[in-house]
Design a protein around this motif. Structure first.
Motif, PDB file in Angstrom:
ATOM      1  N   TRP A 187       7.507  -2.399  -0.781  1.00 26.07           N
ATOM      2  CA  TRP A 187       6.288  -2.045  -1.735  1.00 26.07           C
ATOM      3  C   TRP A 187       5.853  -3.315  -2.229  1.00 26.07           C
ATOM      4  CZ3 TRP A 187       3.035   1.481  -3.627  1.00 26.07           C
ATOM      5  CH2 TRP A 187       2.504   1.381  -4.783  1.00 26.07           C
ATOM      6  N   LEU A 188       6.866  -4.141  -2.737  1.00 23.75           N
ATOM      7  CA  LEU A 188       6.237  -5.411  -3.631  1.00 23.75           C
ATOM      8  C   LEU A 188       5.455  -6.319  -2.492  1.00 23.75           C
ATOM      9  CD1 LEU A 188       9.270  -6.408  -5.803  1.00 23.75           C
ATOM     10  CD2 LEU A 188       6.871  -5.151  -6.457  1.00 23.75           C
ATOM     11  N   ALA A 189       5.712  -6.182  -1.047  1.00 20.61           N
ATOM     12  CA  ALA A 189       4.980  -6.866  -0.144  1.00 20.61           C
ATOM     13  C   ALA A 189       3.463  -6.492   0.033  1.00 20.61           C
ATOM     14  CB  ALA A 189       5.749  -6.777   1.082  1.00 20.61           C
ATOM     15  N   ILE A 190       3.473  -5.152  -0.545  1.00 20.63           N
ATOM     16  CA  ILE A 190       1.995  -4.459  -0.466  1.00 20.63           C
ATOM     17  C   ILE A 190       1.181  -4.963  -1.656  1.00 20.63           C
ATOM     18  CG2 ILE A 190       0.698  -2.363  -0.310  1.00 20.63           C
ATOM     19  CD1 ILE A 190       2.908  -1.207   1.556  1.00 20.63           C
ATOM     20  N   LYS A 191       1.934  -4.854  -2.659  1.00 15.74           N
ATOM     21  CA  LYS A 191       1.310  -4.800  -3.979  1.00 15.74           C
ATOM     22  C   LYS A 191       1.054  -6.276  -4.518  1.00 15.74           C
ATOM     23  CE  LYS A 191       0.069  -1.660  -6.165  1.00 15.74           C
ATOM     24  NZ  LYS A 191      -1.191  -1.139  -6.414  1.00 15.74           N
ATOM     25  N   THR A 192       1.802  -7.207  -4.089  1.00 15.33           N
ATOM     26  CA  THR A 192       1.506  -8.533  -4.817  1.00 15.33           C
ATOM     27  C   THR A 192       1.272  -9.605  -3.593  1.00 15.33           C
ATOM     28  OG1 THR A 192       3.942  -9.082  -3.946  1.00 15.33           O
ATOM     29  CG2 THR A 192       3.591  -7.946  -6.271  1.00 15.33           C
ATOM     30  N   GLY A 193       0.991 -10.691  -4.318  1.00 16.89           N
ATOM     31  CA  GLY A 193       0.593 -11.826  -3.414  1.00 16.89           C
ATOM     32  C   GLY A 193       1.448 -12.982  -3.307  1.00 16.89           C
ATOM     33  N   GLU A 194       1.264 -14.058  -2.619  1.00 13.42           N
ATOM     34  CA  GLU A 194       2.407 -15.152  -2.666  1.00 13.42           C
ATOM     35  C   GLU A 194       2.389 -15.597  -4.133  1.00 13.42           C
ATOM     36  OE1 GLU A 194       4.075 -15.707  -0.276  1.00 13.42           O
ATOM     37  OE2 GLU A 194       2.904 -14.522   1.357  1.00 13.42           O
ATOM     38  N   PRO A 195       3.584 -16.058  -4.324  1.00 14.21           N
ATOM     39  CA  PRO A 195       4.580 -16.442  -3.608  1.00 14.21           C
ATOM     40  C   PRO A 195       5.872 -15.104  -3.567  1.00 14.21           C
ATOM     41  CG  PRO A 195       5.298 -17.428  -5.513  1.00 14.21           C
ATOM     42  CD  PRO A 195       3.750 -17.097  -5.763  1.00 14.21           C
TER      43      PRO A 195
END
Length: 379
Positions: A187-195
Motif C-alpha cells: 500500500w505504501l509503495a502506491i501511496k508514497t514517493g521516494e525514499p
C-alpha cells in the motif's frame, strides 16, 4: 425461502467474506502503522505515512464491526463462547485499537519530538498487537478451545489468557503479522514517493518471504497436531444444539478436508503464489498496484485456507469435543438467517460501492508538499 442447511452454509460463506474484508481492508492500514518507524525516518516522512491511511482507517474498521455483528446475529453460540472465553484477549485487542484514533488525533497537536515519538509508538503498538492477536485467535480456533456445555447448554470456559499464546497459535500470529505487513508495505509503495517507496518495497520483500516460509511451516505443523472429525449428528437441517453429535480427535485431521475435497488446495496454493508475486514485483520495483492486489489476494487466501481446513467446525472444543460448534448446530433460526441474508444482499453492495467511491476520490500519492502547504488540515 431457502432451506435451513443452505442458509447455514451461505452464512458460513458470508462470515468468511467478512473476515477476508477485515484482513484486506483493515490489514493494510495496520501494516502501514507497523511500518511507520521503519520506513519513516523523519517527522515529515512519518506524516506522509500516517496521511496515507488517516482518511480511510475508520471506514476500513467497519469490516471488523460487521464481522462481530454477523457472528452475534447468525452464530449466537459462537459469539457467546468466543467473546466470553477470549474476553481478556478481546480486551487487549480493544485497548490496542483505542490507541489508533488517539494517536492519529493527538500526534500533530504539538511540535515536540518526544511528544510525537510517543504517539508514533502508540500507532505502532496499535498496528502490531491487533495483527498478532488476530492470528493467535485463528491458531486457537484451529487447535480447539477448552470449553464445554452442560445439559442445559450453559457454557464453561476452562482456559487462561497465557494458554492462548501457545506455540502453534504464536506461529499463526506471526503468519498474520507477516501477511499484514506485506499488505501495508505494498500500500505504501502506491501511496508514497521516494525514499519511502523504496523502503516499503524492501519491507514487502522481507514480509512476503517470511509469509511464505511461515505458511509452509504452519502446514507442516498442522499435519501432526490433533484435528476434529464430525461423526453422527442430527443432520444439516437439525436443531441448533451442539450436544446432538459425536466428534473425534485425531492427528492430522486438520488436513483431512484437502484429501476429501482436493479443490480446497487452491486456497493455500493461491496464498503462496500471490505472496510470491507480491515479492517479485516489489523486488523489481515495478507495478506497485499489481503487488498490492497480489498481497490482498494472499491475505484472502490465507483466511480461506483456515476456514476450509476446519469446515464444518466453527469452534472446536478441546476439553469436550462433543461441545464443538459447527455450521450445522450453532446458527440462529432459519427465519433469522433468511431475513439477515436479504438485508446483507441489499446493503453490502452499497457499502462496497461507497467504499470504492471513497478510494477513487482519495486516489493518488501523498506528498511532502501537500503536507507542508497546509499542515493543519492533515494528520
Amino acid at each position: 425461502m431457502l432451506d435451513y442447511a443452505t442458509l447455514r452454509l451461505l452464512w458460513w460463506a458470508v462470515l468468511g467474506i467478512l473476515l477476508i474484508g477485515i484482513a484486506v481492508m483493515d490489514g493494510f492500514d495496520l501494516g502501514s502503522a507497523i511500518l511507520l518507524p521503519i520506513v519513516g525516518r523523519s517527522d515529515l516522512e512519518r506524516r506522509i505515512v500516517i496521511n496515507t491511511i488517516g482518511p480511510v482507517w475508520e471506514g476500513n474498521q467497519v469490516w471488523l464491526i460487521l464481522g462481530a455483528g454477523a457472528i452475534f446475529a447468525a452464530w449466537p453460540a459462537l459469539y457467546a463462547v468466543a467473546f466470553s472465553g477470549f474476553y481478556l484477549a478481546m480486551l487487549l485487542l480493544l485497548l490496542s485499537l483505542i490507541l489508533r484514533p488517539v494517536g492519529f488525533k493527538f500526534r500533530s497537536k504539538l511540535e515536540g519530538r518526544r511528544w510525537r515519538d510517543v504517539w508514533d509508538a502508540a500507532l505502532f503498538v496499535g498496528g502490531l498487537v491487533p495483527a498478532l492477536v488476530y492470528g493467535v485467535a485463528f491458531g486457537n480456533v484451529l487447535q480447539g478451545v477448552p470449553f464445554r456445555f452442560d445439559d442445559t447448554l450453559r457454557m464453561t470456559y476452562e482456559g487462561t489468557l497465557l494458554a492462548l499464546f501457545n506455540p502453534f497459535a504464536l506461529l499463526c500470529g506471526l503468519v498474520s503479522v507477516a501477511m499484514i505487513v506485506l499488505h501495508g508495505a505494498t500500500w505504501l509503495a502506491i501511496k508514497t514517493g521516494e525514499p519511502i517507496r523504496s523502503r516499503a518495497q524492501r519491507a514487502a520483500v522481507v514480509a512476503g518471504l517470511a509469509l511464505i516460509v511461515l505458511l509452509l511451516a504452519g502446514g507442516a505443523w498442522a499435519s501432526i497436531i490433533d484435528g476434529y472429525a464430525l461423526g453422527q449428528f442430527a443432520g444439516e437441517n437439525g436443531p441448533s444444539n451442539p450436544l446432538t453429535k459425536e466428534v473425534t480427535r485425531a492427528a492430522g485431521q486438520l488436513l483431512a478436508n484437502y484429501g476429501t475435497h482436493p479443490w480446497m488446495l487452491a486456497a493455500p496454493i493461491l496464498a503462496v503464489l500471490a505472496a510470491g508475486m507480491a515479492v517479485l514485483f516489489s523486488a523489481r520495483r515495478r507495478a506497485p498496484v499489481v503487488a498490492f492486489l497480489a498481497s490482498g489476494i494472499a491475505a484472502a487466501a490465507v483466511i480461506a485456507t483456515a476456514g476450509l481446513s476446519q469446515f464444518p467446525f466453527l469452534l472446536p472444543s478441546s476439553s469436550d469435543p462433543r461441545s464443538s460448534l459447527t455450521v450445522w448446530d450453532a446458527s440462529s433460526s432459519r427465519a433469522t438467517l433468511g431475513i439477515m441474508l436479504v438485508v446483507t444482499v441489499v446493503l453490502l453492495p452499497i457499502v462496497m460501492i461507497y467504499t470504492g467511491w471513497v478510494y477513487r476520490v482519495l486516489r493518488g500519492p501523498v506528498t511532502g508538499e501537500s503536507i507542508t502547504r497546509d499542515p493543519h488540515s492533515v494528520y
